[in-house]
Design an enzyme around this catalytic site. Sequence first.
Site, PDB file in Angstrom:
ATOM      1  N   GLU A   1       0.793  -1.231   0.000  1.00 24.20           N
ATOM      2  CA  GLU A   1       0.000   0.000   0.000  1.00 24.20           C
ATOM      3  C   GLU A   1       0.827   1.284   0.000  1.00 24.20           C
ATOM      4  OE1 GLU A   1      -2.856  -0.490   3.194  1.00 24.20           O
ATOM      5  OE2 GLU A   1      -3.839  -2.149   2.169  1.00 24.20           O
TER       6      GLU A   1
ATOM      7  N   ASN B   1       2.041  -4.535  -3.483  1.00 22.57           N
ATOM      8  CA  ASN B   1       0.637  -4.912  -3.307  1.00 22.57           C
ATOM      9  C   ASN B   1      -0.175  -3.675  -2.914  1.00 22.57           C
ATOM     10  OD1 ASN B   1      -1.266  -7.183  -2.913  1.00 22.57           O
ATOM     11  ND2 ASN B   1      -1.178  -6.687  -0.721  1.00 22.57           N
TER      12      ASN B   1
ATOM     13  N   HIS C   1     -10.373  -5.795  -2.544  1.00 17.61           N
ATOM     14  CA  HIS C   1     -11.394  -5.634  -1.490  1.00 17.61           C
ATOM     15  C   HIS C   1     -12.542  -4.811  -2.091  1.00 17.61           C
ATOM     16  CE1 HIS C   1      -8.971  -7.412   1.626  1.00 17.61           C
ATOM     17  NE2 HIS C   1      -7.970  -6.599   1.352  1.00 17.61           N
TER      18      HIS C   1
ATOM     19  N   GLU D   1      -6.140 -10.396  -2.227  1.00 16.24           N
ATOM     20  CA  GLU D   1      -6.940 -10.293  -0.989  1.00 16.24           C
ATOM     21  C   GLU D   1      -8.429 -10.176  -1.298  1.00 16.24           C
ATOM     22  OE1 GLU D   1      -5.429  -7.232   1.638  1.00 16.24           O
ATOM     23  OE2 GLU D   1      -3.343  -7.699   1.167  1.00 16.24           O
TER      24      GLU D   1
ATOM     25  N   ASP E   1     -12.208 -10.067  -1.437  1.00 13.51           N
ATOM     26  CA  ASP E   1     -13.481 -10.266  -0.730  1.00 13.51           C
ATOM     27  C   ASP E   1     -14.457  -9.213  -1.245  1.00 13.51           C
ATOM     28  OD1 ASP E   1     -12.617  -8.001   0.767  1.00 13.51           O
ATOM     29  OD2 ASP E   1     -12.189  -9.178   2.554  1.00 13.51           O
TER      30      ASP E   1
HETATM   31  C1  XIL Z   1      -6.079  -7.071   7.804  1.00 12.03           C
HETATM   32  C2  XIL Z   1      -6.301  -8.334   8.629  1.00 12.03           C
HETATM   33  O1  XIL Z   1      -7.080  -9.240   7.894  1.00 12.03           O
HETATM   34  C3  XIL Z   1      -6.966  -7.973   9.931  1.00 12.03           C
HETATM   35  O2  XIL Z   1      -7.072  -9.109  10.759  1.00 12.03           O
HETATM   36  C4  XIL Z   1      -6.163  -6.885  10.648  1.00 12.03           C
HETATM   37  O3  XIL Z   1      -6.841  -6.490  11.817  1.00 12.03           O
HETATM   38  C5  XIL Z   1      -5.971  -5.691   9.744  1.00 12.03           C
HETATM   39  O4  XIL Z   1      -5.355  -6.107   8.537  1.00 12.03           O
HETATM   40  N1  XIL Z   1      -4.918  -4.903   3.329  1.00 12.03           N
HETATM   41  C6  XIL Z   1      -3.862  -5.694   3.698  1.00 12.03           C
HETATM   42  C7  XIL Z   1      -4.027  -6.680   4.788  1.00 12.03           C
HETATM   43  O5  XIL Z   1      -2.831  -5.661   3.037  1.00 12.03           O
HETATM   44  O6  XIL Z   1      -2.861  -6.862   5.521  1.00 12.03           O
HETATM   45  C8  XIL Z   1      -5.159  -6.311   5.723  1.00 12.03           C
HETATM   46  O7  XIL Z   1      -5.357  -7.386   6.637  1.00 12.03           O
HETATM   47  C9  XIL Z   1      -6.404  -6.014   4.933  1.00 12.03           C
HETATM   48  C10 XIL Z   1      -6.185  -4.838   4.012  1.00 12.03           C
END
Ligand code: XIL
Length: 393
Positions: free
Chosen positions: A207, A248, A284, A312, A314
Amino acid sequence: MFKLSASFVALVALIPFAAGQAQEWGQCGGIGWTGPTTCVAGTTCQVQNAYFSNCFPGAPIPPVSTPAGGAPSPSATGLNALAQSKGKLYLGSATDNPELTDAAYVKILSDNTMFGQITPGNSMKWDATEPSRGQFTWTGADQIANLAQANGQLLRGHNCVWYSQLPSWVSSGNFDSATLTSIIQTHCSTLVGRYKGEVYSWDVVNEPFNDDGTWRSDVFYNTLGTDYVNITLQAARAADPAAKLYINDYNIEGPSAKTTSMMNLVKSLKAANVPLDGIGLQGHFIIGGVPQGIEDTLRAFTALGIEVAITELDIRMDVPATPAALAQQSQDYQTVISACQAVEGCVGVTIWDYTDKYSWVPQTFPGEGAACPWDQNFVKKAAFYGIVSGFNS
Ligand code: XIL
């Protein structure tokens, strides 16, 4: 092309009312479905994919897509096996240490026909691995690395450098640039080195950009400028030359200022011979909000000479979930998976945990949830079948 549309709708319409009628938006058909196959008056059973039909208001509308080459067999529901049969390297899931005490959870996670890859959701982050300077703790990270090995699954490392979940000794240490450089090098080379030979790919930098495409203001950028990126990538390469090194980020899945900045960063790192193998697009999403042009974006990144992965995925919604929202979610999963499927350099997709029981969404986005393909009770949702259809598209 396998045609389900009109004849399938006609067929289910003929089945008597034995199982009752599905309500508006409710499921009314699909492979493996044993519930009602007719819809209440004023709605029509509409095929979404081979595994999921539901009751839309009004008259029939054309199906959005049908699987190529016939419907997948109901038994071929191992998502990783399916992904691999379609030329991908893996379909994976994030996981986290506390949930590894849940036997029902671990059983599904550990089936490598279902998940060919896992990512630790938290336990390789800076706060978990070097909570104070020079003191490394590996309990959580080792547990997940060992699980991947025992299960015969690929491991994605996550991550070396990120502004969040960063201990205050780093973020508030007021280090000069030489000291912070050395702190990053020590952290990243120790972390990556510990799992040398065990990790398929590392999210080395996580990020780095704001949504407007400017660099994120954090201790790394504020102290070292953009050099922190190459410093970290070089440390990771030296520690494990075989691991694929990724940057990422989120909101880079469609055209945007942030996507353009990420592409420009790839170009400049490549031009300077900085080691970089891939870009991770987190994925996300919110239902109905999967960006247009995701396939083109994936392709544009790969045209820069790197691979890509959805790292990631969802797709959240307001809770409680409605049948309409779950149907939209199935469509959206299908859209994302079929985009990766269509792009050769998209190596795989990781879901940010497979069950709503352990999703990060409800805590992070109050009022939202139900983002994963399995529900709280490990029952596959329509989203699961959207993924199947995506690989078959
Ligand atoms: C999230 C985890 O899933 C949670 O359990 C934690 O509290 C916060 O981080 N982007 C990312 C991940 O790169 O590391 C994050 O993971 C979600 C957003």
